[in-house]
Design a protein around this motif. Structure first.
Motif, PDB file in Angstrom:
ATOM      1  N   LEU A 194     -21.739   0.056  -2.173  1.00 56.49           N
ATOM      2  CA  LEU A 194     -20.757   0.365  -3.516  1.00 56.49           C
ATOM      3  C   LEU A 194     -19.316  -0.193  -3.587  1.00 56.49           C
ATOM      4  N   THR A 195     -19.006  -0.752  -4.649  1.00 56.06           N
ATOM      5  CA  THR A 195     -18.068  -1.617  -4.717  1.00 56.06           C
ATOM      6  C   THR A 195     -16.648  -0.798  -4.286  1.00 56.06           C
ATOM      7  N   ILE A 196     -16.477   0.457  -4.673  1.00 57.88           N
ATOM      8  CA  ILE A 196     -15.225   0.971  -4.405  1.00 57.88           C
ATOM      9  C   ILE A 196     -14.880   0.987  -2.786  1.00 57.88           C
ATOM     10  N   PHE A 197     -16.082   0.985  -1.974  1.00 57.04           N
ATOM     11  CA  PHE A 197     -15.825   0.985  -0.365  1.00 57.04           C
ATOM     12  C   PHE A 197     -15.710  -0.455   0.273  1.00 57.04           C
ATOM     13  N   ARG A 198     -16.167  -1.331  -0.712  1.00 58.18           N
ATOM     14  CA  ARG A 198     -15.787  -2.807  -0.271  1.00 58.18           C
ATOM     15  C   ARG A 198     -14.161  -3.073  -0.585  1.00 58.18           C
ATOM     16  N   LEU A 199     -13.851  -2.728  -1.948  1.00 53.88           N
ATOM     17  CA  LEU A 199     -12.484  -2.661  -1.954  1.00 53.88           C
ATOM     18  C   LEU A 199     -11.502  -2.249  -1.360  1.00 53.88           C
ATOM     19  N   ARG A 200     -11.934  -1.080  -0.783  1.00 56.77           N
ATOM     20  CA  ARG A 200     -11.079  -0.283   0.274  1.00 56.77           C
ATOM     21  C   ARG A 200     -10.558  -1.046   1.308  1.00 56.77           C
ATOM     22  N   LYS A 201     -12.052  -1.610   1.922  1.00 58.32           N
ATOM     23  CA  LYS A 201     -11.866  -2.302   3.214  1.00 58.32           C
ATOM     24  C   LYS A 201     -11.074  -3.710   3.022  1.00 58.32           C
ATOM     25  N   LYS A 202     -11.475  -4.304   1.845  1.00 58.97           N
ATOM     26  CA  LYS A 202     -10.810  -5.535   1.581  1.00 58.97           C
ATOM     27  C   LYS A 202      -9.192  -5.456   1.448  1.00 58.97           C
ATOM     28  N   GLY A 203      -8.847  -4.150   0.871  1.00 62.32           N
ATOM     29  CA  GLY A 203      -7.502  -3.915   0.863  1.00 62.32           C
ATOM     30  C   GLY A 203      -6.906  -3.915   2.136  1.00 62.32           C
ATOM     31  N   TYR A 204      -7.536  -2.965   2.848  1.00 62.07           N
ATOM     32  CA  TYR A 204      -7.074  -2.888   4.435  1.00 62.07           C
ATOM     33  C   TYR A 204      -7.021  -3.892   5.201  1.00 62.07           C
ATOM     34  N   LEU A 205      -8.022  -4.824   4.947  1.00 57.92           N
ATOM     35  CA  LEU A 205      -8.071  -6.001   5.872  1.00 57.92           C
ATOM     36  C   LEU A 205      -7.074  -7.162   5.400  1.00 57.92           C
ATOM     37  N   LYS A 206      -6.973  -7.255   4.219  1.00 56.40           N
ATOM     38  CA  LYS A 206      -5.923  -8.309   3.526  1.00 56.40           C
ATOM     39  C   LYS A 206      -4.682  -8.047   4.013  1.00 56.40           C
ATOM     40  N   THR A 207      -4.312  -6.522   3.828  1.00 55.25           N
ATOM     41  CA  THR A 207      -3.135  -6.116   4.277  1.00 55.25           C
ATOM     42  C   THR A 207      -2.585  -6.325   5.892  1.00 55.25           C
ATOM     43  N   LEU A 208      -3.346  -5.871   6.478  1.00 52.76           N
ATOM     44  CA  LEU A 208      -3.301  -6.283   7.869  1.00 52.76           C
ATOM     45  C   LEU A 208      -3.057  -7.782   8.040  1.00 52.76           C
ATOM     46  N   LEU A 213      -0.834  -8.642  11.415  1.00 51.19           N
ATOM     47  CA  LEU A 213      -1.351  -7.600  12.455  1.00 51.19           C
ATOM     48  C   LEU A 213      -2.726  -8.291  12.848  1.00 51.19           C
ATOM     49  N   PRO A 214      -3.227  -7.911  14.009  1.00 50.98           N
ATOM     50  CA  PRO A 214      -4.505  -8.574  14.322  1.00 50.98           C
ATOM     51  C   PRO A 214      -5.663  -7.804  13.764  1.00 50.98           C
ATOM     52  N   ILE A 215      -6.708  -8.071  13.597  1.00 52.46           N
ATOM     53  CA  ILE A 215      -7.993  -7.156  12.954  1.00 52.46           C
ATOM     54  C   ILE A 215      -8.795  -6.922  14.102  1.00 52.46           C
ATOM     55  N   LEU A 216      -8.990  -6.049  14.833  1.00 57.18           N
ATOM     56  CA  LEU A 216      -9.686  -5.517  15.998  1.00 57.18           C
ATOM     57  C   LEU A 216     -11.236  -5.147  15.200  1.00 57.18           C
ATOM     58  N   LYS A 217     -12.155  -5.815  15.576  1.00 61.59           N
ATOM     59  CA  LYS A 217     -13.311  -5.511  14.964  1.00 61.59           C
ATOM     60  C   LYS A 217     -13.787  -3.936  15.494  1.00 61.59           C
ATOM     61  N   ARG A 218     -13.589  -3.759  16.817  1.00 64.21           N
ATOM     62  CA  ARG A 218     -13.970  -2.237  17.130  1.00 64.21           C
ATOM     63  C   ARG A 218     -13.286  -1.293  16.456  1.00 64.21           C
TER      64      ARG A 218
END
Lengths: 349, 349
Positions: A194-208, A213-218
């Motif tokens: 679902l596109t909205i969930f992809r986009l929300r994650k993208k916004g989160y990752l991009k901003t980190l 800030l480090p992106i911790l996979k866990r």
DNA sequence: ACCAATTTTTCAATCGATTGAAAAATTTTT
DNA sequence: AAAAATTTTTCAATCGATTGAAAAATTGGT
């Protein structure tokens, strides 16, 4: 009991005039004199005549009805959106048929089938979590039914879309966390198809990333929409040696799950843990602490979606070209107790 | 786009056989050979044929549809009841049209009108707070539409009714309070023209009397369904010299209002103040403290209501007499934190 | 009073599907 | 092969309302 309904044939017989004349009188046709119109209307009222929508719609070839398919009507996001749709529809003399998919692809297909049978003019849909393909929606279009997606949409389908600025506002949530001193921010997402969930994650990752800030996979989870899943994830992460100090979730149910896990573990919210959810469900304001959330202006989304239909109809009737467009409604962070750390207090900016 | 729908005429033309034969083939009529049936069904599938419900219903004289009117679909009591109705309807091949009255008599009348137009076979309704007369429901009956009331009902209308044992369970709530040592119990009720609210009050008053407790008029309120009204009443009473030590309310919204007023005044729940509401809305389990409530088994009520229709249909078809009856579903107190005083702790009985 | 112009009213087809009766085609019996 | 029985298929009416065209009734002009 079980009386038969009054039809225009009954009225015609009683008044001794023809059926078609009755019909014209009731519909205010100019070829009928006021005298007759009044007499017919009076009798119709007296005999408690109600037209048969089946007959009218069959003849007209349209039910003047919009079908709505949402996962669940008892989430305030959806019931508010429906309220918005209803408002615009009733202004335009259209009715509504509301269907629930309960997040199942099969039920969504059933709903689509029902709506085709009912001969609706348009379907406004927020697709279920279980839906991976837009074929059933193409089926609607093949039957001449306009499809309008809102919130949860499939990008590849050529249809109107009314959506939030998901990526942007998700970035804002993260920025807000950082500004308040949270810097180990976990993410609980939804199914990535679902596109909205992809986009929300993208916004989160991009901003980190932008914030260095480090992106911790866990700390990053997909496809965990239920309260229980979120609760389990939070319970897990919060007992790590270096636990997260904030959770950004793509729904309020998840945020509540996180809050309950934190409570159970004695983790203080917002002091030790910040939480921000999505949708501004009504319960976010009554739990304790109250939950911050992203308000998607659900009612406005509903109104906009319905308006898109009526606007495109007008354009089509004039023979104008209808360009398929995406309408973006800006969401807004509602900051409540669950993310209210010192840095956010008045005067601390 | 905007293709016209496929009809049996199209199929007939393509196959070079008559329309009626197509119809019979699709409906499994015995006078059609298997060979033809299969060929027709295959083509129907290929051409994506969908029957037009308007046409079918018009011909049949029934829409095989049940209309539901409730105050609001986004209260879990109603959405669960609807889920129950939906389940039984789909088992019986019936569809559902859901309408909201928003507790207004005018909107309820509009919904009734729509449902008559739609030629529904039955209306299942929980009437709005603004409804004082059952005339519009009589109108349904006059049009041959079965009326089934649930929860909020008008007693004087001759119809099926599915209700809770309101008076009895209200008495139980009061007894429970007393057993736990609460004895200054206030009551916040609803409009008295609705039978359920009269009964809940009656159960409250009767039980106080039987227990030998005084009935304090300043502790008893009617027609205050909103959270805000309840909150204001609670704030008022709790600042009296001799405030109540418990509130029994006829809805969960009111209970929440009382809780918020108590919080604001620093009154401890359940130590200083017990609270019990009605309907077991989903938020009662997530606020803090969690709210005790009366569970009305909403889904079961919905199922029962729908079943009453199908059962009475069967009886009527056999020519049997249908006696109008009242179905009582026993409600159950869900005891949560807001009424959990010492006396209720395990081992203290 | 007669013809034209206008108003009022009816006729007949239509929307899509269903159904009992009638007709046509096929099979069985003699 | 003709008659009877059976199977397959079509015809035509129906559900309730709408609508353009045609017909009937009324009004106006001369």
């Amino acid at each position: 009991m079980s009386n038969k309904r009054v039809t225009i044939y009954d009225l015609a017989r009683e008044m001794g005039i023809s059926v078609s004349y009755i019909s014209k009188a009731l519909n205010g046709h100019p070829a009928v004199s006021e005298r007759v119109k009044n007499a017919v209307r009076k009798l119709a009222e007296e005999r408690n005549y109600k037209h048969n929508s089946q007959a009218v719609n069959l003849r007209r070839g349209s039910a003047r009805t919009i079908g709505v398919i949402v996962p669940q009507i008892d989430k305030s996001f959806f019931s508010e959106a429906i309220a918005g749709i209803e408002e615009v529809c009733s202004e335009n003399g259209f009715s509504l048929i509301i269907c629930q998919s309960h997040d199942s692809y099969e039920k969504e297909c059933e709903a689509v089938s029902t709506l085709i049978h009912q001969n609706v003019d348009c379907v406004i849909i927020s697709i279920s979590a279980g839906t991976h393909s837009p074929d059933h929606l193409r089926n609607l279009q093949a039957n001449g039914i306009e499809v309008i997606q809102f919130d949860r949409y499939i990008d590849e389908l050529d249809s109107f879309k009314v959506i939030s600025n998901d990526e942007e506002v998700s970035g804002d949530v993260v920025k807000d966390f950082i500004r308040k001193g949270y810097n180990r921010i976990a993410f609980i997402g939804g199914p990535e198809h679902l596109t909205i969930f992809r986009l929300r994650k993208k916004g989160y990752l991009k901003t980190l990333k932008e914030a260095g800030l480090p992106i911790l996979k866990r700390f990053v989870f997909d496809d965990s929409l239920s309260k229980e899943q979120a609760s389990a994830i939070a319970a897990n992460l919060l007992t790590l040696e270096n636990p997260p100090d904030a959770f950004f979730t793509v729904s309020d149910e998840q945020a509540l799950g996180v809050l309950q896990a934190a409570r159970a573990l004695g983790v203080r919210v917002p002091e030790d843990l910040g939480i921000v959810g999505f949708a501004n469900e009504s319960f976010t304001g009554i739990v304790s602490p109250t939950l911050s959330s992203v308000d998607q202006k659900s009612k406005e989304m509903g109104k906009r979606a319905a308006n898109l239909y009526f606007e495109s109809m007008t354009v089509k009737q004039r023979g104008g070209p209808v360009s398929v467009k995406k309408d973006i409604i800006k969401a807004k962070i509602i900051s409540r107790e669950s993310s209210r750390r010192d840095a956010d207090k008045p005067g601390s900016l």
